[in-house]
Design a protein around this motif. Structure first.
Motif, PDB file in Angstrom:
ATOM      1  N   GLN A   1       0.531  -1.159   0.217  1.00 30.53           N
ATOM      2  CA  GLN A   1      -0.778   0.093  -0.398  1.00 30.53           C
ATOM      3  C   GLN A   1       0.633   1.227  -0.286  1.00 30.53           C
ATOM      4  N   GLY A   2       0.640   2.304  -1.083  1.00 37.50           N
ATOM      5  CA  GLY A   2       1.716   3.333  -1.271  1.00 37.50           C
ATOM      6  C   GLY A   2       0.775   4.350  -1.096  1.00 37.50           C
ATOM      7  N   PRO A   3       1.080   5.589  -0.967  1.00 38.96           N
ATOM      8  CA  PRO A   3       0.983   6.811  -0.674  1.00 38.96           C
ATOM      9  C   PRO A   3       0.077   7.375  -2.379  1.00 38.96           C
ATOM     10  N   THR A   4      -1.112   7.855  -1.980  1.00 41.63           N
ATOM     11  CA  THR A   4      -1.208   8.248  -3.144  1.00 41.63           C
ATOM     12  C   THR A   4      -1.276   9.584  -4.255  1.00 41.63           C
ATOM     13  N   ILE A   5      -1.242   8.953  -5.377  1.00 42.12           N
ATOM     14  CA  ILE A   5      -0.386   9.972  -6.274  1.00 42.12           C
ATOM     15  C   ILE A   5      -1.420  10.881  -6.856  1.00 42.12           C
ATOM     16  N   ASP A   6      -0.649  12.108  -6.664  1.00 44.09           N
ATOM     17  CA  ASP A   6      -1.970  13.158  -7.174  1.00 44.09           C
ATOM     18  C   ASP A   6      -2.301  12.775  -8.890  1.00 44.09           C
ATOM     19  N   PRO A   7      -3.897  12.761  -9.477  1.00 38.71           N
ATOM     20  CA  PRO A   7      -4.375  11.892 -10.365  1.00 38.71           C
ATOM     21  C   PRO A   7      -4.112  13.278 -11.102  1.00 38.71           C
ATOM     22  N   VAL A   8      -4.370  14.167 -11.404  1.00 41.38           N
ATOM     23  CA  VAL A   8      -3.905  15.778 -12.573  1.00 41.38           C
ATOM     24  C   VAL A   8      -2.207  15.100 -12.971  1.00 41.38           C
ATOM     25  N   SER A   9      -1.409  15.708 -11.759  1.00 43.20           N
ATOM     26  CA  SER A   9       0.167  15.151 -12.381  1.00 43.20           C
ATOM     27  C   SER A   9       0.839  14.096 -12.158  1.00 43.20           C
ATOM     28  N   GLY A  10       0.123  13.618 -11.632  1.00 44.93           N
ATOM     29  CA  GLY A  10       0.556  11.550 -12.193  1.00 44.93           C
ATOM     30  C   GLY A  10       1.925  12.103 -10.744  1.00 44.93           C
ATOM     31  N   ASP A  11       2.190  13.130  -9.711  1.00 43.21           N
ATOM     32  CA  ASP A  11       2.951  13.102  -8.974  1.00 43.21           C
ATOM     33  C   ASP A  11       2.653  12.502  -7.566  1.00 43.21           C
ATOM     34  N   LEU A  12       4.023  12.202  -6.911  1.00 46.35           N
ATOM     35  CA  LEU A  12       3.355  12.695  -5.575  1.00 46.35           C
ATOM     36  C   LEU A  12       3.727  13.696  -4.856  1.00 46.35           C
ATOM     37  N   PRO A  13       3.191  14.561  -4.090  1.00 46.28           N
ATOM     38  CA  PRO A  13       3.431  15.628  -3.221  1.00 46.28           C
ATOM     39  C   PRO A  13       4.374  15.462  -2.767  1.00 46.28           C
ATOM     40  N   PRO A  14       5.375  16.504  -2.966  1.00 44.08           N
ATOM     41  CA  PRO A  14       6.402  16.346  -2.027  1.00 44.08           C
ATOM     42  C   PRO A  14       7.156  15.787  -0.530  1.00 44.08           C
ATOM     43  N   PHE A  15       5.626  16.974   0.314  1.00 45.87           N
ATOM     44  CA  PHE A  15       5.336  16.403   1.610  1.00 45.87           C
ATOM     45  C   PHE A  15       5.458  15.639   1.658  1.00 45.87           C
ATOM     46  N   ASN A  16       4.649  14.448   1.027  1.00 52.57           N
ATOM     47  CA  ASN A  16       3.921  12.788   1.301  1.00 52.57           C
ATOM     48  C   ASN A  16       5.879  12.103   1.219  1.00 52.57           C
ATOM     49  N   ALA A  17       5.576  12.455  -0.041  1.00 54.58           N
ATOM     50  CA  ALA A  17       7.041  12.059  -0.146  1.00 54.58           C
ATOM     51  C   ALA A  17       8.535  11.764   0.495  1.00 54.58           C
ATOM     52  N   LEU A  18       8.510  13.049   1.593  1.00 56.07           N
ATOM     53  CA  LEU A  18       9.255  13.037   2.450  1.00 56.07           C
ATOM     54  C   LEU A  18       9.147  12.294   3.789  1.00 56.07           C
ATOM     55  N   LEU A  19       8.098  12.684   3.969  1.00 53.48           N
ATOM     56  CA  LEU A  19       7.411  11.461   5.192  1.00 53.48           C
ATOM     57  C   LEU A  19       7.611  10.253   5.137  1.00 53.48           C
ATOM     58  N   VAL A  20       6.745   9.554   3.544  1.00 52.35           N
ATOM     59  CA  VAL A  20       6.933   8.679   3.643  1.00 52.35           C
ATOM     60  C   VAL A  20       8.347   7.928   3.819  1.00 52.35           C
ATOM     61  N   GLY A  21       9.291   8.526   2.814  1.00 55.79           N
ATOM     62  CA  GLY A  21      10.993   8.860   2.754  1.00 55.79           C
ATOM     63  C   GLY A  21      11.301   8.555   4.195  1.00 55.79           C
ATOM     64  N   MET A  22      11.477   9.159   5.480  1.00 57.42           N
ATOM     65  CA  MET A  22      12.115   9.532   6.156  1.00 57.42           C
ATOM     66  C   MET A  22      11.281   8.007   7.451  1.00 57.42           C
ATOM     67  N   TYR A  23      10.106   7.850   6.936  1.00 59.53           N
ATOM     68  CA  TYR A  23       9.289   6.317   7.355  1.00 59.53           C
ATOM     69  C   TYR A  23       9.984   5.300   7.013  1.00 59.53           C
ATOM     70  N   CYS A  24      10.192   5.231   5.750  1.00 61.27           N
ATOM     71  CA  CYS A  24      10.590   3.445   5.051  1.00 61.27           C
ATOM     72  C   CYS A  24      12.166   3.962   6.135  1.00 61.27           C
ATOM     73  N   LEU A  25      12.646   5.042   5.876  1.00 61.67           N
ATOM     74  CA  LEU A  25      13.926   5.237   6.316  1.00 61.67           C
ATOM     75  C   LEU A  25      14.956   4.630   7.169  1.00 61.67           C
ATOM     76  N   THR A  26      13.595   4.973   8.483  1.00 58.17           N
ATOM     77  CA  THR A  26      13.878   4.834   9.839  1.00 58.17           C
ATOM     78  C   THR A  26      13.328   3.439  10.323  1.00 58.17           C
ATOM     79  N   GLY A  27      12.176   3.054   9.558  1.00 60.00           N
ATOM     80  CA  GLY A  27      11.270   2.229  10.066  1.00 60.00           C
ATOM     81  C   GLY A  27      11.203   0.482   9.410  1.00 60.00           C
ATOM     82  N   VAL A  28      12.749   0.579   8.874  1.00 59.72           N
ATOM     83  CA  VAL A  28      13.240  -0.555   7.691  1.00 59.72           C
ATOM     84  C   VAL A  28      13.867  -1.361   8.684  1.00 59.72           C
TER      85      VAL A  28
END
Length: 103
Positions: free
Chosen positions: A54-81
């Motif tokens: 289950q991954g974070p939601t991608i913006d349907p218009v731009s097809g991008d992951l919002p930068p804030f969400n990308a940072l949160l999920v990246g830090m979450y995984c980088l520390t949590g894994v």
């Protein structure tokens, strides 16, 4: 008995940190992704186990992951894994030690 108490306390700290970390991942899913509790918990656990089902939601218009969400999920995984892997290793070590003591 004293040694076992110290061993249990030493293992309880990383396990407690993992539980708190999973709660933070669940809170991310509830607040930022607006998922229900089960989907948020599913994200929190699968992201740490590197399954990433289950991954974070991608913006349907731009097809991008919002930068804030990308940072949160990246830090979450980088520390949590690594934390998740460490707790799995501790669990395996506790089981192995118990099996060796029984022999």
């Amino acid at each position: 008995i004293g040694t076992r108490v110290v061993e249990n306390i030493e293992s309880a700290i990383p396990v407690s940190l993992l539980v708190v970390w999973i709660c933070l991942g669940t809170a991310y899913g509830l607040v930022y992704e607006e998922w229900d509790f089960v989907k948020s918990l599913y994200f929190a656990v699968t992201a740490l186990s590197t399954a990433g089902l289950q991954g974070p939601t991608i913006d349907p218009v731009s097809g991008d992951l919002p930068p804030f969400n990308a940072l949160l999920v990246g830090m979450y995984c980088l520390t949590g894994v690594p934390l998740f892997a460490y707790v799995l290793g501790l669990s395996a070590q506790l089981v192995a030690d118990r099996l060796v003591r029984e022999k």
